[in-house]
Design a protein around this motif. Structure first.
Motif, mmCIF file in Angstrom:
data_model
loop_
_atom_site.group_PDB
_atom_site.id
_atom_site.type_symbol
_atom_site.label_atom_id
_atom_site.label_comp_id
_atom_site.label_asym_id
_atom_site.label_seq_id
_atom_site.Cartn_x
_atom_site.Cartn_y
_atom_site.Cartn_z
ATOM 1 N N LYS A 85 71.585 45.953 5.574
ATOM 2 C CA LYS A 85 70.643 45.211 6.368
ATOM 3 C C LYS A 85 69.935 46.668 7.456
ATOM 4 O O LYS A 85 68.606 46.359 7.504
ATOM 5 N N ALA A 86 70.545 47.835 7.544
ATOM 6 C CA ALA A 86 70.079 48.606 8.272
ATOM 7 C C ALA A 86 68.861 49.421 7.399
ATOM 8 O O ALA A 86 67.757 49.807 7.930
ATOM 9 N N VAL A 87 69.204 49.378 6.066
ATOM 10 C CA VAL A 87 67.961 50.082 5.188
ATOM 11 C C VAL A 87 66.811 49.069 5.009
ATOM 12 O O VAL A 87 65.819 49.659 5.003
ATOM 13 N N ILE A 88 67.365 47.870 5.117
ATOM 14 C CA ILE A 88 65.785 46.878 4.840
ATOM 15 C C ILE A 88 65.236 46.850 6.380
ATOM 16 O O ILE A 88 63.898 46.894 6.229
ATOM 17 N N ARG A 89 65.824 46.891 7.413
ATOM 18 C CA ARG A 89 65.028 47.064 8.570
ATOM 19 C C ARG A 89 64.361 48.103 9.227
ATOM 20 O O ARG A 89 63.604 48.257 9.942
#
Length: 273
Positions: A85-89
């Motif tokens: 989720k962190a990489v996507i956001r």
């Protein structure tokens, strides 16, 4: 655009710079390329590459939550989800280092897992938060109070909570994992368990209800039927003794008892329905 992508890919192939944390690689170039790439297989592949590079950091964060009733393997899976989720956001244009953005995201995902899946009892989120603050304060204060546990007032002063909120948090400390009914009670030497302290259903309550339901029906019975029931069920007299006292046959007494009891039962059931 092609030149920018090619430059980004070339930068991504260069060795990553050394980071203060061994599990925190330098993926600045990769994130710059991700920001320019349109959605598609190429972007997804590069995103997976970045996730794999940061997995050691996610696992390190997961290990901080060991020994809390959840297996390390499950915690690492939850942390990996938070990392994805962190990489996507993550948006490098905001100027924030990825690690500064990823750490609270991963930790928050693990904490949500404990909050939503690990509580044995349903506890409101506000109470869960109070429990966590009280537990943390209790641990911190215990190191500075000569080994004694802090009282409610000291925890309230340390956390900024009211004393009532502290009491709620303290009560919730034991709500995380419910105590088994088969668990032996503290101080018990003969296997005395919590289950042994629970009472069984008292049949006397049903008897009270039945008697109260019968009272108005009994009062409407003819005098002889009331007398026979009284002698049989309250004085515990045999049918022979009742027949002899009333001057009638035992068979007649038996028929009167059966007929009267059946009638009373039908009336009570009719009222109940």
């Amino acid at each position: 655009m092609t030149t920018v992508r090619a430059r980004g890919k070339a930068q991504a192939k260069r060795p990553s710079a050394k980071h203060p944390h061994d599990d925190a690689p330098d993926t600045t170039a990769e994130f710059q390329v991700l920001a320019d790439l349109p959605d598609g297989p190429e972007k997804e592949a590069l995103r997976q590459q970045v996730v794999q590079a940061w997995i050691p950091m996610a696992e390190r964060l997961a290990r901080q939550f060991r020994n809390r009733g959840e297996s390390l393997e499950d915690l690492e899976q939850v942390a990996a989800l938070g990392l994805v989720k962190a990489v996507i956001r993550y948006d490098p244009a905001r100027g924030t280092a990825f690690e500064s953005f990823a750490v609270p995201t991963v930790v928050g995902e693990v904490k949500r897992h404990f909050r939503d899946h690990m509580w044995g009892l349903h506890v409101p989120r506000r109470v869960q938060e109070l429990r966590n603050r009280v537990r943390t304060a209790h641990r911190e204060l215990s190191h500075s109070l000569d080994g004694r546990g802090p009282d409610v007032q000291e925890i309230a002063e340390h956390t900024g909570l009211t004393e009532q909120e502290v009491r709620v948090g303290l009560e919730a400390l034991d709500s995380y994992t419910p105590l088994s009914l088969d668990a032996e009670l503290p101080g018990s030497e003969d296997g005395y368990a919590l289950l042994d302290t629970l009472g069984d259903q008292d049949a006397g309550y049903d008897l009270v209800i039945d008697r109260e339901a019968l009272k108005p029906k009994l009062s409407k019975l003819p005098e002889r039927e009331r007398q026979i029931l009284y002698m049989r069920f309250f004085c515990d007299m045999t049918q022979s003794c009742i027949a002899e006292q009333l001057g009638i046959s035992q068979m007649h007494v038996s028929r009167l008892i059966s007929r009267t009891c059946a009638s009373l039962c039908d009336q009570v059931m009719a009222d109940a329905n």
